[in-house]
Structure formats: structure tokens, C-alpha cells
Design an enzyme around this catalytic site. Structure first.
Site, PDB file in Angstrom:
ATOM      1  N   SER A 124       1.084  -1.325   0.265  1.00 35.64           N
ATOM      2  CA  SER A 124      -0.202  -0.263   0.687  1.00 35.64           C
ATOM      3  C   SER A 124       0.713   1.492   0.322  1.00 35.64           C
ATOM      4  O   SER A 124       1.858   1.754   0.292  1.00 35.64           O
ATOM      5  CB  SER A 124      -1.141  -0.022   1.086  1.00 35.64           C
ATOM      6  N   TYR A 148      -1.095  -0.893  10.918  1.00 37.91           N
ATOM      7  CA  TYR A 148      -1.713  -1.890   8.973  1.00 37.91           C
ATOM      8  C   TYR A 148      -0.531  -1.408   8.541  1.00 37.91           C
ATOM      9  O   TYR A 148      -0.323  -2.285   8.007  1.00 37.91           O
ATOM     10  CB  TYR A 148      -3.081  -1.071   9.122  1.00 37.91           C
ATOM     11  N   LYS A 152       2.150  -3.996   6.410  1.00 36.49           N
ATOM     12  CA  LYS A 152       2.505  -3.891   5.382  1.00 36.49           C
ATOM     13  C   LYS A 152       4.216  -4.156   5.208  1.00 36.49           C
ATOM     14  O   LYS A 152       5.057  -4.626   4.089  1.00 36.49           O
ATOM     15  CB  LYS A 152       2.048  -2.943   4.674  1.00 36.49           C
TER      16      LYS A 152
HETATM   17  P1  NAD Z   1     -10.623  -6.948   1.114  1.00 36.51           P
HETATM   18  O1  NAD Z   1     -11.223  -6.349   2.779  1.00 36.51           O
HETATM   19  O2  NAD Z   1     -12.009  -6.715   0.136  1.00 36.51           O
HETATM   20  O3  NAD Z   1     -10.139  -8.527   0.492  1.00 36.51           O
HETATM   21  C1  NAD Z   1      -9.790  -8.379   1.869  1.00 36.51           C
HETATM   22  C2  NAD Z   1     -10.344 -10.150   1.757  1.00 36.51           C
HETATM   23  O4  NAD Z   1      -9.273 -10.968   2.756  1.00 36.51           O
HETATM   24  C3  NAD Z   1     -11.970 -10.371   2.417  1.00 36.51           C
HETATM   25  O5  NAD Z   1     -12.096 -11.080   1.814  1.00 36.51           O
HETATM   26  C4  NAD Z   1     -10.918 -10.824   3.437  1.00 36.51           C
HETATM   27  O6  NAD Z   1     -12.398 -11.717   4.000  1.00 36.51           O
HETATM   28  C5  NAD Z   1      -9.942 -11.885   3.531  1.00 36.51           C
HETATM   29  N1  NAD Z   1      -9.091 -12.368   4.488  1.00 36.51           N
HETATM   30  C6  NAD Z   1      -8.644 -11.167   5.252  1.00 36.51           C
HETATM   31  N2  NAD Z   1      -7.926 -11.506   6.457  1.00 36.51           N
HETATM   32  C7  NAD Z   1      -8.041 -13.111   5.701  1.00 36.51           C
HETATM   33  C8  NAD Z   1      -7.644 -14.222   6.469  1.00 36.51           C
HETATM   34  N3  NAD Z   1      -5.986 -14.604   7.125  1.00 36.51           N
HETATM   35  N4  NAD Z   1      -7.544 -15.444   5.925  1.00 36.51           N
HETATM   36  C9  NAD Z   1      -8.190 -15.941   4.561  1.00 36.51           C
HETATM   37  N5  NAD Z   1      -8.414 -14.916   4.216  1.00 36.51           N
HETATM   38  C10 NAD Z   1      -8.290 -13.251   4.723  1.00 36.51           C
HETATM   39  O7  NAD Z   1      -9.725  -6.314   1.154  1.00 36.51           O
HETATM   40  P2  NAD Z   1      -9.101  -4.923  -0.920  1.00 36.51           P
HETATM   41  O8  NAD Z   1     -10.396  -3.809  -0.671  1.00 36.51           O
HETATM   42  O9  NAD Z   1      -9.625  -5.993  -1.483  1.00 36.51           O
HETATM   43  O10 NAD Z   1      -8.126  -4.967  -0.295  1.00 36.51           O
HETATM   44  C11 NAD Z   1      -7.551  -6.244  -1.065  1.00 36.51           C
HETATM   45  C12 NAD Z   1      -5.623  -6.348   0.004  1.00 36.51           C
HETATM   46  O11 NAD Z   1      -5.266  -5.196  -0.963  1.00 36.51           O
HETATM   47  C13 NAD Z   1      -5.343  -6.080   0.965  1.00 36.51           C
HETATM   48  O12 NAD Z   1      -4.448  -6.640   1.365  1.00 36.51           O
HETATM   49  C14 NAD Z   1      -4.830  -4.182   1.736  1.00 36.51           C
HETATM   50  O13 NAD Z   1      -4.127  -4.339   2.612  1.00 36.51           O
HETATM   51  C15 NAD Z   1      -4.427  -4.208   0.048  1.00 36.51           C
HETATM   52  N6  NAD Z   1      -4.761  -2.714   0.055  1.00 36.51           N
HETATM   53  C16 NAD Z   1      -6.152  -2.808  -0.030  1.00 36.51           C
HETATM   54  C17 NAD Z   1      -5.914  -1.058  -0.529  1.00 36.51           C
HETATM   55  C18 NAD Z   1      -7.860  -0.635  -0.804  1.00 36.51           C
HETATM   56  O14 NAD Z   1      -7.778   0.571  -0.612  1.00 36.51           O
HETATM   57  N7  NAD Z   1      -8.986  -1.045  -1.257  1.00 36.51           N
HETATM   58  C19 NAD Z   1      -4.848   0.311  -0.507  1.00 36.51           C
HETATM   59  C20 NAD Z   1      -4.106  -0.368  -0.195  1.00 36.51           C
HETATM   60  C21 NAD Z   1      -3.776  -2.545   0.149  1.00 36.51           C
END
Ligand code: NAD
Ligand code: UDP
Length: 338
Positions: A124, A148, A152
Site C-alpha cells: 500500500s 496496518y 505492510k
Molecule cells: P478486502 O477486505 O475486500 O479483501 C481482503 C480479503 O481477505 C477479504 O475477503 C477477507 O475476508 C480476506 N481475509 C482477510 N484475512 C484473512 C485470513 N486470515 N484468511 C483468509 N482470508 C482473509 O480488501 P481489498 O480492498 O480487496 O484489499 C486487498 C489487499 O489490498 C489487502 O491486503 C489490503 O491491505 C491491500 N490494499 C487495499 C487498498 C484499498 O484501498 N482497497 C489499498 C492498499 C492496499
């Protein structure tokens, strides 16, 4: 070729899965549904005609995750499964460290054991902290302002150390800026469990009259209109970035961190104006105090993504707002949206 997608029913994971399937990959999804809904699989199937094999599993469950590797010949992993709410991470640091770091270590140990050494990790822009000036370049020093963000940075470091210990690994950490929008079909979008914390879902709730106004966090930043500036990137552009990163990871060895953003900054007031234009609705807002930990401006230097992955964003803020509006007003989403 089979790819394991952890967190594949989540926001970024589901959109990326659609493109992976459309590019001819066979996708196996692992997700514990802590922040997503199993119905997302119906959406993926509706768009692609293929229902990916799904394991409702927690990455903390080493034995059961290992069984996936016994059952399938996995060539690479796209690892999305982390918890991602900044505020919650401040309140519950151990939950975040355990879920994100222990979960990732389990995954990496299982991959190593099964000789699967190709991985893309969702990092991120938060890793750039508060002291770097935009455009943010991958080589800048990293600093986290909340648990958080710390997870990362730690995971990026673990991946670097892993490659240093064994150069058969191929790793790309993708540093996302602000992913927004939805699949063009409006069949998939962002629909997590519980209250949103990001800007666009709030704007959508105001435009659909579920909330009466948006709180704009800070009107006195050193930006053109005083509100915070971010690099919003369309979810399908971001998903396409993963396809490029996967091709790169499968063809090379090494460890890279790469920004995925547009390279453009947009202020909160500019986002509101774009959303009003896309939706034809008025978005009422009030300027409120700054949110703790926010930087004034954050946007990406996108040269590395272009050079290494041959990727650049194609969609602008108007496309992003239009696709989000289509998604939130679609009949079966409108009732269930947050
Ligand atoms: P999201 O929460 O929609 O998707 C993450 C998924 O991982 C969820 O479906 C959740 O149920 C699953 N999950 C979490 N912990 C778990 C575990 N221990 N075992 C199995 N499943 C698990 O989030 P997103 O927005 O799709 O983000 C995806 C990735 O991208 C994440 O790592 C997040 O930190 C990173 N990210 C997201 C953003 C954003 O703004 N959306 C920005 C920067 C980084
Ligand atoms: N923001 C806002 N009101 C909200 C949510 C966010 O004004 O209800 C602002 C926030 O201060 C930042 C921008 O919108 O300038 C993007 O915030 P978001 O939480 O979506 O992403 P991040 O802070 O991770 O960049």
C-alpha cells in the site's frame, strides 16, 4: 496454469480474479469471508462463465491451507488476504499483526515447502508514511503511522529477506494508491461487511440519501483547494496491473516493489464534483477537522510500473465515479449496499 488467490472474494481480489480467468488462468480462491461475501463467486461466474474453486479457510490455519497445495499444482500466488482498516488496526494491533503477518508467514512457509516461489503481494502507498513528498518513488524510505502500515512494511521486508536467502523466489509487492470504482458490468464492486471508512463509499452513501452529508476531513491543507489530495486508480486498471505483475513474476526471479497509481492527484472537493457529475445527485458536505494521521497529498511516481510491467492506468476519475454509481444503484446492490 493454476494460481492461488488469497482474499479472492474481497474487493481487489474479486476484480483481479475476473481478469485472471479471462486471461486463461485457472484460479483457486482462499478466503475466510471475514470481510467479503460468498455471493461474490456468483458475480465472478456471471461475468466470466467460470466459477473458481473456493476454500473458506483462514490463513492462520496452517494444516488446512497446506492441503490446498496437496490437492492442486499451484504455479503462483496472488496474496490479498490481509485486514485493512487503519483505525481498527490502531485499536486492535495484535489482531492485525497476527492476521497479516502470521497469516503471510504461514502462506510463505507452505509455499516454500511445496516449492512454489512466485508471489504477488498487496502492499500500500501507506508505507511511504508522512515525511516523503509526492510523487512517491519506490526507493524512498518507508515509514508507517499505524499498525496496518507496519504490517505492510514488515511483510515487504520478509519477502526481501526470503529472496536474499533463496534466489529462486520471484516477488512483486504492489503498492496500491487509492483503488475505487467497480467492474464495468456493475456486477462486482466494493461491498465489504460493516461500515466503510474510505471516501468513495461515503460519497455514494450520501448520493443515495442513506447519509445526509459527507464529513470532509480538513479544509486547510496546503493544497489548491485546502482538501486532501490522493491518487485514485480504477479497480479494473489495478486488476490489470496484477496480470502484468503475474506475467513478470512468472518470467523472472527477484524482488520488486512497484507503485500502482495514475500519477495524478485529485482533491476531495474534485472527487465530490466528479461524483455529482456522474450521478446527477448533489453530495452535501461539511468541512470538518483533519483526520489524525492523514497526509495533505499522496500520489504515485508511475515510471517503474510502466518500465518494468508495461502497465499504466487508462481510466480517469470520471470513469471511476461512473462505474461506482452504476454499481451502487444497480437493483440488487442498492438494497444491500452497506
Ligand atoms: P478486502 O477486505 O475486500 O479483501 C481482503 C480479503 O481477505 C477479504 O475477503 C477477507 O475476508 C480476506 N481475509 C482477510 N484475512 C484473512 C485470513 N486470515 N484468511 C483468509 N482470508 C482473509 O480488501 P481489498 O480492498 O480487496 O484489499 C486487498 C489487499 O489490498 C489487502 O491486503 C489490503 O491491505 C491491500 N490494499 C487495499 C487498498 C484499498 O484501498 N482497497 C489499498 C492498499 C492496499
Ligand atoms: N476523506 C474525507 N472524508 C471521509 C473519508 C475520507 O474527507 O469520510 C478524505 C481523507 O481525509 C483523504 C481522502 O478523503 O484526504 C481519501 O481518504 P481514504 O480514507 O479514502 O483513503 P486514504 O486515507 O487511505 O488515502
Amino acid at each position: 496454469m493454476k494460481i492461488l488467490v488469497t482474499g479472492g472474494t474481497g474487493y481487489v481480489g474479486s476484480h483481479t480474479t475476473v481478469l485472471l480467468i479471462q486471461e486463461g488462468y485457472e484460479v483457486v480462491i482462499l478466503d475466510n469471508l471475514c470481510n467479503s461475501k460468498v455471493e461474490v463467486l456468483d458475480g465472478i461466474e456471471k461475468i466470466t462463465g467460470v466459477r473458481p474453486e473456493f476454500y473458506n479457510l483462514d490463513l492462520l490455519n496452517y494444516e488446512d491451507v497446506n492441503k490446498i497445495f496437496d490437492k492442486h499444482v499451484i504455479e503462483g500466488v496472488v496474496h490479498f488476504a490481509n485486514l485493512k482498516a487503519v483505525g481498527e488496526s490502531v485499536r486492535m494491533p495484535l489482531l492485525y499483526y497476527n492476521n497479516n503477518i502470521t497469516g503471510t508467514i504461514n502462506l510463505l512457509q507452505i509455499m516454500k515447502k511445496n516449492n512454489v516461489k512466485n508471489i504477488i503481494f498487496s502492499s500500500s502507498a501507506t508505507v511511504y508514511g508522512i515525511n516523503n513528498t509526492s510523487p512517491l518513488v519506490e526507493a524512498m524510505p518507508l515509514c508507517a503511522t499505524n499498525p496496518y502500515g507496519t504490517t505492510k512494511i514488515i511483510i515487504e521486508n520478509i519477502l526481501q529477506d526470503l529472496y536474499a536467502s533463496d534466489d529462486a523466489w520471484s516477488v512483486v509487492s504492489l503498492r496500491y494508491f487509492n483503488p475505487i470504482g467497480a467492474h464495468e458490468s456493475a456486477i462486482l464492486g466494493e461491498n465489504p461487511n460493516g461500515a466503510p471508512s474510505n471516501l468513495l463509499p461515503y460519497i455514494a452513501l450520501v448520493a443515495t440519501e442513506k447519509l445526509d452529508h459527507l464529513s470532509v476531513f480538513g479544509g486547510d491543507y496546503d493544497t489548491a483547494d485546502g482538501t486532501g489530495v490522493r491518487d485514485y486508480v480504477h479497480i479494473m486498471d489495478l486488476a490489470r496491473g496484477h496480470i502484468k505483475a503475474l506475467e513478470y513474476v512468472l518470467a523472472n526471479r527477484g524482488v520488486e516493489a512497484i507503485n500502482l497509481g495514475t500519477g495524478n492527484g485529485t482533491s476531495v472537493l474534485e472527487v465530490i464534483a466528479a461524483f455529482e457529475k456522474a450521478s446527477g445527485k448533489k453530495v452535501e458536505y461539511k468541512i470538518c477537522p483533519r483526520r489524525e494521521g492523514d497526509v495533505a497529498t499522496s500520489f504515485a511516481d508511475v515510471a517503474k510500473a510502466k518500465k518494468i510491467l508495461g502497465w499504466e492506468a487508462t481510466k480517469d476519475i470520471n470513469d471511476m465515479c461512473m462505474d461506482l454509481w452504476k454499481f451502487v444503484t444497480k437493483a440488487d446492490t442498492a438494497e444491500n449496499y452497506y
